[in-house]
Scaffold this motif. Structure first.
Motif, PDB file in Angstrom:
ATOM      1  N   ASN A  79      -6.149   6.708 -15.106  1.00 46.39           N
ATOM      2  CA  ASN A  79      -6.722   7.973 -14.678  1.00 46.39           C
ATOM      3  C   ASN A  79      -6.752   8.007 -13.158  1.00 46.39           C
ATOM      4  O   ASN A  79      -7.574   7.352 -12.529  1.00 46.39           O
ATOM      5  CB  ASN A  79      -8.138   8.146 -15.244  1.00 46.39           C
ATOM      6  N   GLY A  80      -5.865   8.771 -12.561  1.00 40.39           N
ATOM      7  CA  GLY A  80      -5.788   8.816 -11.105  1.00 40.39           C
ATOM      8  C   GLY A  80      -6.377  10.085 -10.539  1.00 40.39           C
ATOM      9  O   GLY A  80      -5.957  10.538  -9.478  1.00 40.39           O
ATOM     10  N   ALA A  81      -7.383  10.698 -11.212  1.00 40.98           N
ATOM     11  CA  ALA A  81      -7.914  11.981 -10.768  1.00 40.98           C
ATOM     12  C   ALA A  81      -8.552  11.875  -9.386  1.00 40.98           C
ATOM     13  O   ALA A  81      -8.349  12.732  -8.521  1.00 40.98           O
ATOM     14  CB  ALA A  81      -8.939  12.488 -11.786  1.00 40.98           C
ATOM     15  N   HIS A  82      -9.331  10.779  -9.164  1.00 42.88           N
ATOM     16  CA  HIS A  82     -10.002  10.655  -7.873  1.00 42.88           C
ATOM     17  C   HIS A  82      -8.995  10.411  -6.758  1.00 42.88           C
ATOM     18  O   HIS A  82      -9.146  10.881  -5.644  1.00 42.88           O
ATOM     19  CB  HIS A  82     -11.036   9.521  -7.919  1.00 42.88           C
ATOM     20  N   GLU A  83      -7.910   9.706  -7.087  1.00 35.08           N
ATOM     21  CA  GLU A  83      -6.874   9.465  -6.098  1.00 35.08           C
ATOM     22  C   GLU A  83      -6.104  10.742  -5.806  1.00 35.08           C
ATOM     23  O   GLU A  83      -5.775  11.054  -4.664  1.00 35.08           O
ATOM     24  CB  GLU A  83      -5.926   8.380  -6.595  1.00 35.08           C
ATOM     25  N   ALA A 106       0.822  -1.209   0.000  1.00 36.72           N
ATOM     26  CA  ALA A 106       0.000   0.000   0.000  1.00 36.72           C
ATOM     27  C   ALA A 106       0.857   1.260   0.000  1.00 36.72           C
ATOM     28  O   ALA A 106       0.527   2.258  -0.661  1.00 36.72           O
ATOM     29  CB  ALA A 106      -0.927  -0.009   1.215  1.00 36.72           C
ATOM     30  N   SER A 107       1.976   1.234   0.735  1.00 37.69           N
ATOM     31  CA  SER A 107       2.848   2.415   0.763  1.00 37.69           C
ATOM     32  C   SER A 107       3.495   2.652  -0.603  1.00 37.69           C
ATOM     33  O   SER A 107       3.663   3.800  -1.034  1.00 37.69           O
ATOM     34  CB  SER A 107       3.921   2.245   1.843  1.00 37.69           C
ATOM     35  N   ALA A 159      -7.783  13.072  -3.393  1.00 39.27           N
ATOM     36  CA  ALA A 159      -7.788  12.637  -1.997  1.00 39.27           C
ATOM     37  C   ALA A 159      -6.399  12.649  -1.385  1.00 39.27           C
ATOM     38  O   ALA A 159      -6.272  12.533  -0.169  1.00 39.27           O
ATOM     39  CB  ALA A 159      -8.381  11.234  -1.898  1.00 39.27           C
ATOM     40  N   THR A 160      -5.364  12.777  -2.226  1.00 38.51           N
ATOM     41  CA  THR A 160      -4.003  12.617  -1.743  1.00 38.51           C
ATOM     42  C   THR A 160      -3.591  13.631  -0.684  1.00 38.51           C
ATOM     43  O   THR A 160      -3.055  13.256   0.356  1.00 38.51           O
ATOM     44  CB  THR A 160      -3.020  12.637  -2.930  1.00 38.51           C
ATOM     45  N   PRO A 161      -3.803  14.982  -0.849  1.00 41.64           N
ATOM     46  CA  PRO A 161      -3.282  15.927   0.143  1.00 41.64           C
ATOM     47  C   PRO A 161      -3.790  15.659   1.554  1.00 41.64           C
ATOM     48  O   PRO A 161      -3.005  15.567   2.500  1.00 41.64           O
ATOM     49  CB  PRO A 161      -3.756  17.277  -0.396  1.00 41.64           C
ATOM     50  N   PHE A 162      -5.104  15.490   1.717  1.00 40.34           N
ATOM     51  CA  PHE A 162      -5.646  15.233   3.062  1.00 40.34           C
ATOM     52  C   PHE A 162      -5.196  13.861   3.575  1.00 40.34           C
ATOM     53  O   PHE A 162      -4.761  13.730   4.711  1.00 40.34           O
ATOM     54  CB  PHE A 162      -7.181  15.315   3.031  1.00 40.34           C
ATOM     55  N   GLY A 163      -5.318  12.846   2.735  1.00 35.72           N
ATOM     56  CA  GLY A 163      -4.956  11.500   3.153  1.00 35.72           C
ATOM     57  C   GLY A 163      -3.497  11.404   3.539  1.00 35.72           C
ATOM     58  O   GLY A 163      -3.140  10.722   4.511  1.00 35.72           O
ATOM     59  N   GLU A 221       3.219   5.566  -6.039  1.00 35.96           N
ATOM     60  CA  GLU A 221       2.825   5.620  -7.455  1.00 35.96           C
ATOM     61  C   GLU A 221       1.764   6.685  -7.684  1.00 35.96           C
ATOM     62  O   GLU A 221       1.801   7.432  -8.675  1.00 35.96           O
ATOM     63  CB  GLU A 221       2.291   4.260  -7.908  1.00 35.96           C
ATOM     64  N   ILE A 222       0.783   6.757  -6.752  1.00 37.42           N
ATOM     65  CA  ILE A 222      -0.293   7.753  -6.894  1.00 37.42           C
ATOM     66  C   ILE A 222       0.280   9.166  -6.804  1.00 37.42           C
ATOM     67  O   ILE A 222      -0.085  10.060  -7.577  1.00 37.42           O
ATOM     68  CB  ILE A 222      -1.370   7.525  -5.808  1.00 37.42           C
ATOM     69  N   LEU A 223       1.187   9.380  -5.851  1.00 29.68           N
ATOM     70  CA  LEU A 223       1.821  10.693  -5.728  1.00 29.68           C
ATOM     71  C   LEU A 223       2.533  11.073  -7.020  1.00 29.68           C
ATOM     72  O   LEU A 223       2.493  12.233  -7.459  1.00 29.68           O
ATOM     73  CB  LEU A 223       2.826  10.676  -4.574  1.00 29.68           C
ATOM     74  N   LEU A 224       3.184  10.108  -7.643  1.00 27.08           N
ATOM     75  CA  LEU A 224       3.908  10.384  -8.893  1.00 27.08           C
ATOM     76  C   LEU A 224       2.934  10.680 -10.029  1.00 27.08           C
ATOM     77  O   LEU A 224       3.113  11.663 -10.766  1.00 27.08           O
ATOM     78  CB  LEU A 224       4.793   9.192  -9.233  1.00 27.08           C
TER      79      LEU A 224
END
Length: 615
Positions: free
Chosen positions: A582-586, A433-434, A589-593, A439-442
């Protein structure tokens, strides 16, 4: 050149050359007149001979024919003799034409003289080389005979599997060394056209399947597999045949070493698990990789780890201006620095001991060295360990990745490559998961001058935390070998193979890609444990027991490289695929998560970390 005049051997060879010059002109006249030389022609011969000798000696001297060591005469010396013969003949013909328009001198004589001069002078030097070579061989043989008499050596009777180029090199090496500890008794090969023939006097007896019977007939003690291009299945079959015959089995380095001409009998080694994988060699586009690495400043984070260190070894092949190695472990950093400097003679290496999540220090590194390329290989990757210490996964794998990405974007880095894992696909562990979070951050970063890309692959043979070193230690200790589940399956590739593909992918990305390395056929861990036991010369379940311990926290029975909602796009490289998602939804949510995740890690709240990662 004038220094030769003080050398006694120069006058000896000059005198011999003068004899050759006289003989060649005389033979030319004799052949021209069919060995019945008229008185007038004999007078012409004696009249022109002094001038011919003077011209040839001068030309040969000026062209450097007397500079070499005649006992080591080479092709270059032959070329100089040819030039000397031709040039001196042209000068003689030109001189006679100028003086008396070549009246009274047969032209064919001087053409024949040119040919005889070349062969006589060349033969003289070849004879000198042959004489000294014979002396050296006799001296060497006498020393070997004396050594063998003083220390008698038992020679291992060897059967060679394969009768191709690799076998040819090995047989030459063994037969050319009187002190070799091997004696090749026979070869086996599946090519029916060569069975029954010989290779350097060694019989090619039959197909590989007949190895046990052939080995018994020739009373061999060891088997050498001399087919570096074997696939994994064939290698397993041969190892099984050797086990059936009760013979020790060895092999050669990969095919690249054969191509480079570096293989010798000293390279013979035990068969290891990488040989059983039998994966094809990676095709690297050296021009593409060199284009973005040569002359650039490159940072490798986690540069002392198994993947990071191999990346460093391969990057320096492309002559970067500077290689900055970032590593948290002092010993690993010291080891890779010493290897790069002392063994590989690359001095433009900068060791930096730092943790990637330490933003002020990493900012200083980026400011001081202004890198153009970053390979981010730093990561905590041991699944059960991170289940027990999840905050380290957050600090290193998530926060550290964000820090390095931010600094790379701020510094205007040209290319940023994140080294990811197949455990990021449908993650069932903190580690996976980490890495998926990284990957999502990138992928959520906005397009800019820095090309961000990730490379995802499976288990690497021999890496830190790999199951193979654990199995090998258990086998060495006499067992038992612990397997979590009989149905557990994993993808495997070698460390050099993974790093070559990472470098290749780094030159292909335009930004935002997630590259997938083709991992081949998945390997059953239980079958792998049995293979390793056999390779150690022991029998599974008889000499070494295999016990099942159950799946550990965070582990899955099998790993995946893609999920159903990820679209695979082919690339020009047959071993690399690319995913666009398409990681738009991720991203939203990234900054708060991320903030909540880091806060939970700072408080070492393992339950909240896992809950936040899952969400």
């Amino acid at each position: 050149m004038l220094r030769q005049l003080k050398n006694r051997n120069f006058y000896v060879v000059l005198l011999l050359d003068l004899i050759c010059f006289v003989a060649s002109l005389s033979m030319a006249y004799e052949f021209r007149f069919e060995f019945v030389l008229p008185g007038a022609s004999r007078h012409e011969l004696f009249a022109i001979l002094p001038w011919v000798l003077a011209i040839k000696c001068a030309v040969f001297f000026l062209l450097g024919s007397y500079q070499g060591l005649w006992r080591y005469t080479s092709f270059d010396d032959a070329v100089r003799i040819f030039k000397g013969s031709a040039v001196s003949t042209l000068i003689i013909i030109a001189g006679l034409t100028y003086i008396n328009r070549f009246h009274g001198y047969p032209r064919s004589v001087f053409l024949a003289d040119c040919v005889f001069t070349f062969f006589l002078c060349g033969g003289l030097r070849a004879g000198i080389r042959f004489y000294y070579s014979t002396l050296r061989r006799r001296k060497h043989q006498a020393e070997e005979d004396k050594s063998a008499a003083a220390t008698p050596r038992h020679r291992t009777r060897l059967l060679v599997v394969g009768a191709g180029d690799a076998a040819d090199k090995i047989l030459r090496d063994i037969q050319g060394d009187q002190a070799s500890r091997y004696q090749v008794m026979c070869c086996v090969d599946d090519d029916p056209s060569i069975i029954g023939r010989t290779l350097h006097g060694v019989a090619i007896c039959g197909p590989i399947q007949g190895l046990p019977a052939i080995a018994l007939r020739y009373e061999v003690a060891e088997v050498l597999i001399a087919i570096p291009s074997l696939d994994g299945d064939k290698m397993r079959q041969i190892v099984a045949l050797c086990e059936q015959a009760g013979l020790r089995c060895r092999t050669l380095p990969p095919i690249t070493a054969i191509i480079d001409g570096r293989v010798s009998v000293n390279d013979i080694r035990e068969v290891n698990f990488e040989d059983l994988l039998g994966r094809p060699a990676v095709r690297m586009n050296m021009a593409t990789i060199g284009q973005y690495l040569t002359g650039k400043t490159v940072i490798v984070t986690g540069g002392g780890g198994s993947i990071g260190a191999e990346l460093c070894r391969q990057i320096i092949r492309f002559q970067p201006a500077k290689l900055v190695v970032v590593e948290a472990c002092e010993l690993n950093l010291y080891m890779i620095e010493m290897e790069l400097r002392q063994e590989r003679k690359f001095n433009n290496v900068v060791p930096v001991m730092a943790r990637v999540q330490h933003r002020p220090l990493m900012a200083r590194v980026f400011h001081d060295y202004q890198p153009q390329v970053v390979f981010h290989a730093a990561a905590c990757k041991h699944v059960p360990m991170l289940e027990a210490n999840p905050w380290e996964a957050v600090f290193n794998n998530v926060l550290g990745s964000q820090v390095v990405m931010d600094l790379a974007a701020d510094a205007g880095v040209e290319r940023f490559v994140l080294v990811s894992t197949d455990k990021a696909v449908r993650p069932a562990s903190v580690m996976g998961a980490s890495k998926r979070m990284a990957e999502i951050l990138l992928q959520s970063r906005p397009n800019g001058p820095t090309r961000f890309m990730a490379v995802r692959f499976g288990n690497v043979v021999g890496s830190s935390g790999s199951v193979i070193p654990l199995f090998q230690r258990q086998i060495k200790a006499g067992g038992p070998v612990t397997v979590t589940d009989q149905g557990m399956i994993r993808y495997f590739m070698t460390i050099p193979e993974a790093c070559q593909l990472i470098l290749q992918a780094g030159g292909m990305g335009a930004g935002g890609e997630l590259f997938i390395l083709e991992m081949g056929t998945p390997v059953n861990i239980y079958a792998m444990a049995r293979d390793l036991i056999r390779l150690s010369g022991k029998a599974p379940d008889r000499d070494i027991e295999i016990v099942y311990t159950g799946i550990r926290p965070g582990e899955k029975l099998y790993e995946e490289l893609i999920t159903q909602d990820e679209g695979v796009v082919p690339t020009p490289h047959e071993r690399i695929m690319v995913l666009r998602r398409n990681g738009a939804h991720e991203a939203a949510a990234t900054p708060f998560g991320l903030a909540e995740l880091v806060d939970a890690a700072r408080h070492h709240d393992g339950a909240l970390i896992k809950q936040t990662l899952k969400r």
